[in-house]
Design a protein around this motif. Structure first.
Motif, PDB file in Angstrom:
ATOM      1  N   GLU A 132      -7.351   6.869   2.552  1.00 35.82           N
ATOM      2  CA  GLU A 132      -5.555   7.229   2.253  1.00 35.82           C
ATOM      3  C   GLU A 132      -5.211   7.817   0.551  1.00 35.82           C
ATOM      4  OE1 GLU A 132      -3.592   3.881   3.763  1.00 35.82           O
ATOM      5  OE2 GLU A 132      -3.587   3.945   6.164  1.00 35.82           O
ATOM      6  N   ASN A 133      -6.253   7.650   0.254  1.00 32.38           N
ATOM      7  CA  ASN A 133      -6.650   8.497  -1.288  1.00 32.38           C
ATOM      8  C   ASN A 133      -5.502   7.764  -2.526  1.00 32.38           C
ATOM      9  OD1 ASN A 133      -6.424  10.366  -3.904  1.00 32.38           O
ATOM     10  ND2 ASN A 133      -4.119  10.728  -3.040  1.00 32.38           N
ATOM     11  N   GLY A 134      -6.013   6.248  -1.720  1.00 30.48           N
ATOM     12  CA  GLY A 134      -5.856   5.111  -2.825  1.00 30.48           C
ATOM     13  C   GLY A 134      -5.115   4.293  -2.035  1.00 30.48           C
ATOM     14  N   GLY A 135      -3.665   4.333  -1.211  1.00 29.80           N
ATOM     15  CA  GLY A 135      -2.916   3.666  -0.234  1.00 29.80           C
ATOM     16  C   GLY A 135      -1.952   3.284  -1.213  1.00 29.80           C
ATOM     17  N   ILE A 136      -0.884   2.742  -0.620  1.00 23.69           N
ATOM     18  CA  ILE A 136       0.451   2.242  -0.908  1.00 23.69           C
ATOM     19  C   ILE A 136      -0.082   1.470  -2.058  1.00 23.69           C
ATOM     20  CG2 ILE A 136       0.078   0.092   0.397  1.00 23.69           C
ATOM     21  CD1 ILE A 136       3.000  -0.216   0.791  1.00 23.69           C
ATOM     22  N   ILE A 137      -0.938   0.673  -2.231  1.00 20.15           N
ATOM     23  CA  ILE A 137      -0.672  -0.100  -3.810  1.00 20.15           C
ATOM     24  C   ILE A 137      -1.632   0.749  -4.647  1.00 20.15           C
ATOM     25  CG2 ILE A 137      -3.006  -1.744  -4.900  1.00 20.15           C
ATOM     26  CD1 ILE A 137      -2.964  -2.455  -2.424  1.00 20.15           C
ATOM     27  N   LEU A 138      -2.452   2.370  -4.698  1.00 23.38           N
ATOM     28  CA  LEU A 138      -2.319   2.382  -5.935  1.00 23.38           C
ATOM     29  C   LEU A 138      -0.937   3.921  -6.273  1.00 23.38           C
ATOM     30  CD1 LEU A 138      -6.641   3.381  -6.585  1.00 23.38           C
ATOM     31  CD2 LEU A 138      -5.135   1.932  -7.092  1.00 23.38           C
ATOM     32  N   ASN A 139      -0.015   3.581  -5.182  1.00 22.67           N
ATOM     33  CA  ASN A 139       0.533   4.884  -5.295  1.00 22.67           C
ATOM     34  C   ASN A 139       1.031   3.787  -6.149  1.00 22.67           C
ATOM     35  OD1 ASN A 139       2.593   6.699  -4.737  1.00 22.67           O
ATOM     36  ND2 ASN A 139       3.473   5.084  -3.623  1.00 22.67           N
ATOM     37  N   LYS A 140       1.576   2.248  -6.183  1.00 25.48           N
ATOM     38  CA  LYS A 140       2.413   1.445  -6.826  1.00 25.48           C
ATOM     39  C   LYS A 140       2.265   0.926  -7.487  1.00 25.48           C
ATOM     40  CE  LYS A 140       5.520   0.001  -3.268  1.00 25.48           C
ATOM     41  NZ  LYS A 140       6.670  -0.052  -2.863  1.00 25.48           N
ATOM     42  N   LYS A 141       0.895   0.814  -8.438  1.00 25.34           N
ATOM     43  CA  LYS A 141      -0.217   0.895  -9.667  1.00 25.34           C
ATOM     44  C   LYS A 141      -1.059   1.943  -9.623  1.00 25.34           C
ATOM     45  CE  LYS A 141       1.593  -3.047 -10.096  1.00 25.34           C
ATOM     46  NZ  LYS A 141       2.310  -3.907 -11.700  1.00 25.34           N
ATOM     47  N   PRO A 142      -0.913   2.840 -10.188  1.00 25.64           N
ATOM     48  CA  PRO A 142      -2.027   4.183 -10.423  1.00 25.64           C
ATOM     49  C   PRO A 142      -2.893   3.883 -11.846  1.00 25.64           C
ATOM     50  CG  PRO A 142       0.437   4.639 -11.451  1.00 25.64           C
ATOM     51  CD  PRO A 142       0.466   3.515 -10.320  1.00 25.64           C
ATOM     52  N   GLU A 143      -2.082   2.811 -12.336  1.00 27.08           N
ATOM     53  CA  GLU A 143      -3.111   2.712 -13.581  1.00 27.08           C
ATOM     54  C   GLU A 143      -4.515   1.104 -13.286  1.00 27.08           C
ATOM     55  OE1 GLU A 143       0.248  -0.613 -13.291  1.00 27.08           O
ATOM     56  OE2 GLU A 143      -0.241   1.229 -12.941  1.00 27.08           O
ATOM     57  N   TRP A 144      -4.114   0.636 -11.466  1.00 23.30           N
ATOM     58  CA  TRP A 144      -5.681  -0.500 -10.830  1.00 23.30           C
ATOM     59  C   TRP A 144      -6.434   0.752 -10.515  1.00 23.30           C
ATOM     60  CZ3 TRP A 144      -2.834  -4.507  -7.650  1.00 23.30           C
ATOM     61  CH2 TRP A 144      -1.948  -5.132  -8.723  1.00 23.30           C
ATOM     62  N   LYS A 170     -16.050   6.065  -1.972  1.00 19.02           N
ATOM     63  CA  LYS A 170     -17.364   6.167  -1.830  1.00 19.02           C
ATOM     64  C   LYS A 170     -17.246   5.383  -0.373  1.00 19.02           C
ATOM     65  CE  LYS A 170     -21.871   4.209  -3.104  1.00 19.02           C
ATOM     66  NZ  LYS A 170     -22.714   3.482  -4.515  1.00 19.02           N
ATOM     67  N   ASN A 171     -18.112   6.276   0.370  1.00 18.33           N
ATOM     68  CA  ASN A 171     -17.870   6.192   1.899  1.00 18.33           C
ATOM     69  C   ASN A 171     -16.916   5.982   2.557  1.00 18.33           C
ATOM     70  OD1 ASN A 171     -20.841   5.557   2.144  1.00 18.33           O
ATOM     71  ND2 ASN A 171     -21.095   4.016   1.423  1.00 18.33           N
ATOM     72  N   GLY A 172     -15.800   6.303   2.651  1.00 19.14           N
ATOM     73  CA  GLY A 172     -13.830   6.887   2.842  1.00 19.14           C
ATOM     74  C   GLY A 172     -13.480   5.703   1.878  1.00 19.14           C
ATOM     75  N   PHE A 173     -13.745   4.541   1.635  1.00 19.33           N
ATOM     76  CA  PHE A 173     -13.362   3.844   1.127  1.00 19.33           C
ATOM     77  C   PHE A 173     -12.640   4.582  -0.629  1.00 19.33           C
ATOM     78  CE2 PHE A 173     -15.116   1.578   4.359  1.00 19.33           C
ATOM     79  CZ  PHE A 173     -14.627   0.208   4.695  1.00 19.33           C
ATOM     80  N   GLU A 174     -11.241   4.103  -1.268  1.00 19.77           N
ATOM     81  CA  GLU A 174     -10.976   4.557  -2.429  1.00 19.77           C
ATOM     82  C   GLU A 174     -10.860   2.756  -3.280  1.00 19.77           C
ATOM     83  OE1 GLU A 174      -9.734   7.500   0.280  1.00 19.77           O
ATOM     84  OE2 GLU A 174      -8.447   5.487  -0.119  1.00 19.77           O
ATOM     85  N   TRP A 175     -10.854   3.193  -4.811  1.00 19.87           N
ATOM     86  CA  TRP A 175     -11.326   1.656  -4.601  1.00 19.87           C
ATOM     87  C   TRP A 175     -10.586   1.337  -6.495  1.00 19.87           C
ATOM     88  CZ3 TRP A 175     -15.265  -2.043  -3.834  1.00 19.87           C
ATOM     89  CH2 TRP A 175     -16.202  -1.936  -3.115  1.00 19.87           C
TER      90      TRP A 175
END
Length: 375
Positions: free
Chosen positions: A123-135, A147-152
């Motif tokens: 999900e390209n980082g999803g809702i969390i990284l949309n709210k907190k791109p600095e994370w 990695k393996n489909g998971f964004e971190w």
């Protein structure tokens, strides 16, 4: 009369002696909200607990955190994303329902924080990284670590660590769980990560202004980042134990040293430092020779004799359409017993339905849960 009394006392002492030597073991399953409908209703939960009890299981490791959502009503997530609970469970509290049902059968419940520092899956980082791109965790090219489909998320960043710890402590404070569990994503981070601004500056401050190595597999660079995650493991342990010393801290990492090279999980060090009371490495193998080799390596080189009673293998029972055949499953359980290990934890619950007679056979002794707490 005196003789009868002595016989009764002798019988009682023999019984107590036998009872004191009773075999204890962790015999558990992971319970997910993916490829399983157990958490979808209270009836499904009760039915699953009933089956597990009938088959001789004594512990459930239930997902409480994945896909940027929780399986319980969470103020932490409501404040961050506006989504209080996985929308499949709106209006219910599956975690409480499971705890209530399982405890009636004397089955332990561990809160499993499945996604750990992963923010999303494809999900390209999803809702969390949309709210907190600095994370976001960044690789050498400045890209979001995937990695393996998971964004971190960046598990080295204090705010990200505080966020995960707030989720853990929210569960610990509000639910009668028997323990918590991280896995190959907590505390963990792909070794490609660490090239974000925060982590680079931290590294430079400790290395006379030098930048991190461009080779993400550089041994010193691997160890430096693994040490940060080990320190966070210390924070998890101390926080949980300070709140309730009777909660068990459990981890289910990948196989070492792959876990360290790929995900910066130096879990033998966690064990040496007394930060994990139950260790369930994912000994996920597809033939008995590979399983035997991995098991032997753990026993011989990675778990001390003092911690051997804390070790129970994670066994792969189902993933997608794959399930081991009965012969291979028998071989794995039998090898565990020959190695002095009287239990295991299976990934995951849905897989046990194929082998009820096998589990009734192997788990007929109905063992108690072991004493694992650090004292």
């Amino acid at each position: 009369m005196k003789i009868i009394f002595l016989i009764i006392i002798s019988s009682f002492l023999i019984f107590c002696s036998k009872d004191s030597k009773e075999t204890k073991a962790v015999r558990g399953v992971w319970l997910t909200n993916v490829d399983s409908e157990v958490l979808n209703s209270k009836k499904n939960i009760d039915d699953a607990v009933k089956l597990l009890d009938e088959l001789g299981f004594n512990s459930i490791f239930v997902v409480v955190w994945n896909k940027a959502m929780t399986t319980y009503p969470s103020n932490v997530m409501k404040n961050l994303t506006g989504i209080e609970i996985d929308t499949s469970f709106t209006g219910r509290d599956p975690l409480k329902e499971l705890i209530d049902s399982a405890h009636k059968k004397n089955i332990k419940v561990f809160a499993w924080f499945e996604f750990g520092f992963s923010s999303s899956f494809k999900e390209n980082g999803g809702i969390i990284l949309n709210k907190k791109p600095e994370w976001a965790a960044r690789d050498i090219n400045g890209n979001l670590v995937t990695k393996n489909g998971f964004e971190w998320m960046n598990g080295f960043h204090p705010e990200v660590q505080d966020f995960l710890l707030s989720l853990i402590m929210e569960v610990v404070r509000n639910y009668n769980v028997d323990g918590i569990q991280g896995d190959d994503r907590l505390p963990a981070l792909p070794s490609e990560a660490g090239y974000d601004e925060y982590t680079v500056n931290l590294y430079k401050s400790q290395h006379n202004g030098k930048f991190p190595p461009e080779n993400h597999k550089d041994e010193e660079w691997i160890q430096w980042r693994a040490n940060i995650l080990t320190d966070f493991m210390q924070r998890i342990y101390d926080s949980v134990k300070t709140f309730n010393s009777n909660l068990i801290v459990s981890m289910a990492p990948s196989i070492y040293p792959w876990s360290k090279e790929e995900y910066l999980q130096d879990w033998p060090e966690w064990m040496k430092r007394g930060l994990v009371e139950l260790i369930i490495p994912q000994v996920y193998r597809y033939n008995i020779d590979d399983y035997s080799s991995a098991l032997n390596e753990i026993i011989s080189n990675q778990i001390s004799k003092n911690n051997f009673h804390r070790f129970f293998p994670g066994v792969l029972l189902k993933v997608g359409s794959y399930q081991p055949d009965e012969k291979f499953l028998r071989q794995m359980i039998e090898l565990n017993r020959q190695s002095g290990i009287n239990g295991e934890v299976f990934f995951f619950y849905e897989g046990i339905k194929k082998y009820p007679d096998l589990f009734k056979e192997f788990y007929k002794d109905r063992v108690g849960f072991p004493e694992l707490l650090n004292k």
